[in-house]
Structures are given as structure tokens and as C-alpha cells.
Design a protein around this motif. Sequence first.
Motif, PDB file in Angstrom:
ATOM      1  N   UNK A   1       0.790  -1.223   0.000  1.00  0.00           N
ATOM      2  CA  UNK A   1       0.000   0.000   0.000  1.00  0.00           C
ATOM      3  C   UNK A   1       0.820   1.270   0.000  1.00  0.00           C
ATOM      4  N   UNK A   2       2.089   1.162   0.282  1.00  0.00           N
ATOM      5  CA  UNK A   2       2.983   2.330   0.315  1.00  0.00           C
ATOM      6  C   UNK A   2       3.449   2.742  -1.079  1.00  0.00           C
ATOM      7  N   UNK A   3       3.227   1.893  -2.068  1.00  0.00           N
ATOM      8  CA  UNK A   3       3.818   2.109  -3.380  1.00  0.00           C
ATOM      9  C   UNK A   3       2.735   2.133  -4.456  1.00  0.00           C
ATOM     10  N   UNK A   4       2.988   2.872  -5.506  1.00  0.00           N
ATOM     11  CA  UNK A   4       2.046   3.014  -6.613  1.00  0.00           C
ATOM     12  C   UNK A   4       2.543   2.179  -7.796  1.00  0.00           C
ATOM     13  N   UNK A   5       1.844   1.067  -8.103  1.00  0.00           N
ATOM     14  CA  UNK A   5       2.312   0.220  -9.211  1.00  0.00           C
ATOM     15  C   UNK A   5       2.402   0.962 -10.543  1.00  0.00           C
ATOM     16  N   UNK A   6       1.473   1.868 -10.804  1.00  0.00           N
ATOM     17  CA  UNK A   6       1.505   2.605 -12.074  1.00  0.00           C
ATOM     18  C   UNK A   6       2.735   3.501 -12.148  1.00  0.00           C
ATOM     19  N   UNK A   7       3.053   4.189 -11.059  1.00  0.00           N
ATOM     20  CA  UNK A   7       4.240   5.046 -11.039  1.00  0.00           C
ATOM     21  C   UNK A   7       5.507   4.208 -11.189  1.00  0.00           C
ATOM     22  N   UNK A   8       5.546   3.061 -10.525  1.00  0.00           N
ATOM     23  CA  UNK A   8       6.704   2.181 -10.670  1.00  0.00           C
ATOM     24  C   UNK A   8       6.836   1.678 -12.104  1.00  0.00           C
TER      25      UNK A   8
END
Length: 185
Positions: A66-73
Motif C-alpha cells: 500500500x505504500x507504493x504506486x504500481x503505475x508510477x513504478x
Amino acid sequence: MRPSSSPSDGLLTGLSGSPEVDTELDDPALLRALLDAEAALARAGADAGVLPAPAADAIVTACHPGRYDPAALGRAADAAGNPVVPLVRELTAAVPAPARPWVHLGATSQDILDTGLSLLAVRALDATGRHLDAAVDAAARLADTHRGTVLVARTLGQQAAPTTFGLKAAGWLTGLAQARDRLRQ
């Protein structure tokens, strides 16, 4: 499933063609698997005495999807060639300063990517197995129902001696059952 020339909504979108299996292969699932690999690496390093336990604890805590944005990654992965490089950068920033040198210790991006993809495959096994079970059952029903249904056989594109649709279905049944058994092994 989209043609390979179509744009994709995600890294592995529509790979299997089954919504149940695709849920195990979507971007949040891939992110979770990559973070699970990083967390396991930190735990193993601490268990082996290679990195301090508090650093491992901090890394494991920061490995929450939940801390990370898959789309941004995914967008950042274009520059790096894979999503692990930007993920490690963000993971490193998410842990306290004393733990930062220990993030991703001894691993390559390929190690984490391969481990994450392997985790995805394992996690999709139950759903895939249910589909194989259904296909085996359907082929068995067809073989039984049509054991006397005659049809033209072919060999090298030429008409051959007649066979039955049930025998053809029994061939599918054998292949599906073998695939299922190998997958379970």
C-alpha cells in the motif's frame, strides 16, 4: 486477451485469459511479490547474521504494498529496464537512515524480478489447477458421451480411416491430465 500489438493496462494484463487467474497476476500482485522477495531477502540476511535485525525489521515493515504506486513504478521502469530499480529506490527512501545501506543487500534486480515472478506463478497455481480440473472433467465427459460418434480422421491433412470423437476427446483428456499432474508436482 488482447493481441500482442495492443497497449496493456498493466504489466501482465490478460495473460491467462481467466479473471480468477489474472487477479493473481495483476500489477498489485506483482508489486506484492517483489516486496515479498525483498522482505524475505532482509529476513534471510538477518538470520544469517549478514545484516542487523533492526534493519531487517525496518525493511520488512516498509515492504507493505500500500505504500507504493504500481503505475508510477511501471512508468519509472521504462528508464531502468525493470520495475525493481525504482522499487528499491522507493523502498530505500521508506526505511530509516540506519537501515538504508541494508536494503536489497547482495541481490540484483533480476534476482528480485525472477523471485517475484516465481511467487506469482506459485500463487496462481490453485486457480489454474481449478481450470485444469474443469477441463479434464469436460474432456472426460466428451470422451464418454461421444465414444461411438464416428468422424473422419486425418493424417498429414489427408482423410484416413474413421475414428470417433470420443477417442479424440480421450487424447485431449490424456494431455490435460498429464499437464495437471506435472503442474501439481
